[in-house]
Design a protein around this motif. Structure first.
Motif, PDB file in Angstrom:
ATOM      1  N   ASP A  12       0.832  -1.209   0.000  1.00  0.00           N
ATOM      2  CA  ASP A  12       0.000   0.000   0.000  1.00  0.00           C
ATOM      3  C   ASP A  12       0.863   1.255   0.000  1.00  0.00           C
ATOM      4  O   ASP A  12       0.582   2.214  -0.735  1.00  0.00           O
ATOM      5  N   ARG A  13       1.927   1.279   0.769  1.00  0.00           N
ATOM      6  CA  ARG A  13       2.810   2.451   0.787  1.00  0.00           C
ATOM      7  C   ARG A  13       3.545   2.608  -0.542  1.00  0.00           C
ATOM      8  O   ARG A  13       3.698   3.734  -1.026  1.00  0.00           O
ATOM      9  N   ILE A  14       4.003   1.519  -1.127  1.00  0.00           N
ATOM     10  CA  ILE A  14       4.682   1.609  -2.422  1.00  0.00           C
ATOM     11  C   ILE A  14       3.747   2.210  -3.454  1.00  0.00           C
ATOM     12  O   ILE A  14       4.105   3.149  -4.169  1.00  0.00           O
ATOM     13  N   LYS A  15       2.539   1.687  -3.550  1.00  0.00           N
ATOM     14  CA  LYS A  15       1.607   2.162  -4.576  1.00  0.00           C
ATOM     15  C   LYS A  15       1.189   3.613  -4.386  1.00  0.00           C
ATOM     16  O   LYS A  15       0.907   4.305  -5.350  1.00  0.00           O
ATOM     17  N   HIS A  16       1.142   4.073  -3.146  1.00  0.00           N
ATOM     18  CA  HIS A  16       0.610   5.404  -2.891  1.00  0.00           C
ATOM     19  C   HIS A  16       1.658   6.477  -2.611  1.00  0.00           C
ATOM     20  O   HIS A  16       1.332   7.654  -2.630  1.00  0.00           O
ATOM     21  N   GLU A  17       2.914   6.088  -2.389  1.00  0.00           N
ATOM     22  CA  GLU A  17       3.928   7.076  -2.027  1.00  0.00           C
ATOM     23  C   GLU A  17       5.134   7.133  -2.962  1.00  0.00           C
ATOM     24  O   GLU A  17       5.722   8.189  -3.120  1.00  0.00           O
TER      25      GLU A  17
END
Length: 155
Positions: A111-116
């Motif tokens: 989730d962090r990779i995709k959004h940040e």
């Protein structure tokens, strides 16, 4: 760790290297290119990234996950360039003593990779059109640029 690569992701190799004697659970997530999106047939996706910054950010995400959960293994790689249907665009592998930590940390990392992380994609459709966007297109599902699928009740 190589975080950003133009090479096809070696899921068997990454998984083989992700075992640890203290881990009772290993979770592998592979984000793959599907043949449709927003009601249109997808031919392929092309990813671009500012690799130095993306790698630094992914390294920090891995470190954050290791500090939050007791992980023996935390691995992530994202492809750039042309990625065909059914090929893996991103992989996250986590290993921990118990499955709850392995699953939770894996979800946190992707989730962090995709959004940040500064990774952009262009979807090429069968009708000859294409659309550039961020690595996350949750807003097409949620209707809100600030709301992500993983934050919804059904996500």
């Amino acid at each position: 760790m190589i975080y950003i690569t133009e090479e096809q992701l070696d899921l068997p190799g990454l998984l083989a290297a992700s075992h640890h004697p203290g881990a009772g659970a290993v979770v592998l997530f592979s984000g793959e290119v599907r043949d449709n999106n927003v009601g249109k047939k997808v031919d392929y996706i092309e990813y671009e990234s500012y690799a130095p910054m993306a790698s630094k950010m992914m390294n920090q995400i891995m470190e954050d996950a290791r500090q939050r959960w007791d992980l023996q293994i935390a691995v992530a790689q994202h492809r750039i360039g042309k990625v065909k249907i059914s090929e893996s665009a991103v992989v996250v592998i986590t290993a921990s003593a118990h499955r709850s930590e392995a699953y939770a940390s894996n979800r946190y990392i992707i989730d962090r990779i995709k959004h940040e992380v500064p990774i952009w994609k262009c979807e090429y459709f069968a009708d000859g059109t294409s659309v550039w966007g961020g690595n996350c297109n949750c807003h097409t599902e949620t209707g809100d640029l600030n709301k992500h699928i993983y934050e919804s009740e059904n996500g």
